[in-house]
Design a protein around this motif. Structure first.
Motif, PDB file in Angstrom:
ATOM      1  N   VAL A  13       0.633  -1.069   0.050  1.00  8.39           N
ATOM      2  CA  VAL A  13       0.013  -0.027   0.201  1.00  8.39           C
ATOM      3  C   VAL A  13       0.772   1.306   0.088  1.00  8.39           C
ATOM      4  O   VAL A  13       0.491   2.266  -0.843  1.00  8.39           O
ATOM      5  CB  VAL A  13      -0.973   0.006   1.211  1.00  8.39           C
ATOM      6  N   ALA A  14       1.912   1.340   0.573  1.00  3.07           N
ATOM      7  CA  ALA A  14       2.844   2.314   0.949  1.00  3.07           C
ATOM      8  C   ALA A  14       3.627   2.639  -0.507  1.00  3.07           C
ATOM      9  O   ALA A  14       3.575   3.999  -0.854  1.00  3.07           O
ATOM     10  CB  ALA A  14       3.889   2.048   1.955  1.00  3.07           C
ATOM     11  N   LYS A  16       2.391   1.790  -3.364  1.00  2.00           N
ATOM     12  CA  LYS A  16       1.377   2.541  -4.466  1.00  2.00           C
ATOM     13  C   LYS A  16       1.085   3.902  -4.101  1.00  2.00           C
ATOM     14  O   LYS A  16       0.898   4.370  -5.113  1.00  2.00           O
ATOM     15  CB  LYS A  16       0.095   1.637  -4.178  1.00  2.00           C
ATOM     16  N   ARG A  17       0.965   4.189  -2.845  1.00  2.00           N
ATOM     17  CA  ARG A  17       0.813   5.643  -2.393  1.00  2.00           C
ATOM     18  C   ARG A  17       2.151   6.382  -2.915  1.00  2.00           C
ATOM     19  O   ARG A  17       1.989   7.564  -3.544  1.00  2.00           O
ATOM     20  CB  ARG A  17       0.387   5.686  -0.938  1.00  2.00           C
ATOM     21  N   ILE A  18       3.218   5.917  -2.927  1.00  2.00           N
ATOM     22  CA  ILE A  18       4.277   6.707  -3.276  1.00  2.00           C
ATOM     23  C   ILE A  18       4.366   6.942  -4.796  1.00  2.00           C
ATOM     24  O   ILE A  18       4.541   7.761  -5.240  1.00  2.00           O
ATOM     25  CB  ILE A  18       5.599   5.788  -2.727  1.00  2.00           C
ATOM     26  N   GLU A  19       3.986   5.755  -5.547  1.00  2.00           N
ATOM     27  CA  GLU A  19       4.048   5.807  -6.938  1.00  2.00           C
ATOM     28  C   GLU A  19       2.957   6.836  -7.516  1.00  2.00           C
ATOM     29  O   GLU A  19       3.176   7.670  -8.456  1.00  2.00           O
ATOM     30  CB  GLU A  19       3.819   4.200  -7.657  1.00  2.00           C
ATOM     31  N   GLU A  20       1.949   6.800  -6.848  1.00  2.00           N
ATOM     32  CA  GLU A  20       1.012   7.708  -7.039  1.00  2.00           C
ATOM     33  C   GLU A  20       1.350   9.391  -6.867  1.00  2.00           C
ATOM     34  O   GLU A  20       0.832  10.102  -7.571  1.00  2.00           O
ATOM     35  CB  GLU A  20      -0.433   7.479  -6.343  1.00  2.00           C
ATOM     36  N   ALA A  21       1.728   9.365  -5.873  1.00  2.00           N
ATOM     37  CA  ALA A  21       2.494  10.843  -5.435  1.00  2.00           C
ATOM     38  C   ALA A  21       3.416  11.269  -6.499  1.00  2.00           C
ATOM     39  O   ALA A  21       3.153  12.466  -6.993  1.00  2.00           O
ATOM     40  CB  ALA A  21       2.993  10.813  -4.106  1.00  2.00           C
TER      41      ALA A  21
END
Length: 132
Positions: A13-14, A16-21
């Motif tokens: 999850v972390a 994925k959130r980093i990639e989105e950011a």
């Protein structure tokens, strides 16, 4: 059926959130971008206490012995730049008092001569001021 490792789920999850950011440009133009990180050397702190020390340090709280060490280093720096003879004597007396008090309080020597970053420069400066 085996259970999923909760750390791998959190890590997924972390990531994925980093990639989105990254895709949204959230990390563009950050202060210090392209500069090396300044990492503190905390090897002298036991591993189990490092997080607590870091939190306290970030909050501006230092253990009393480190606060005293900081004040002693500040006085040594003042001595290095002091031109007035009377002020230098007064600061040296204060420094001597603080070192003695610290020795008594913590039952150990500070070894100011070995640890102080300004010690050699301080001696050079003092001897240059005393030369005729």
């Amino acid at each position: 059926m085996t259970e999923a490792n909760p750390f791998s789920v959190i890590q997924f999850v972390a990531e994925k959130r980093i990639e989105e950011a990254l895709a949204q440009g959230a990390f563009d133009n950050l202060p210090g971008q392209g500069k090396p990180l300044h990492l503190e050397d905390m090897s002298h702190v036991p591993a189990e206490l490092r997080m607590a020390y870091k939190i306290l340090s970030n909050a501006g709280c230092l253990p009393p012995e480190l606060e005293e060490r900081k004040e002693i280093n500040r006085l040594a720096d003042l001595l290095e730049h002091c031109r007035d003879e009377q002020e230098r004597v007064r600061q040296m007396q204060k420094l001597r008092f603080m070192v003695t008090r610290s020795k008594m309080r913590y039952q150990k020597n500070l070894q100011l001569e070995e640890d102080a970053p300004y010690y050699d420069r301080l001696l050079d400066r003092l001897s240059a001021l005393n030369e005729p």
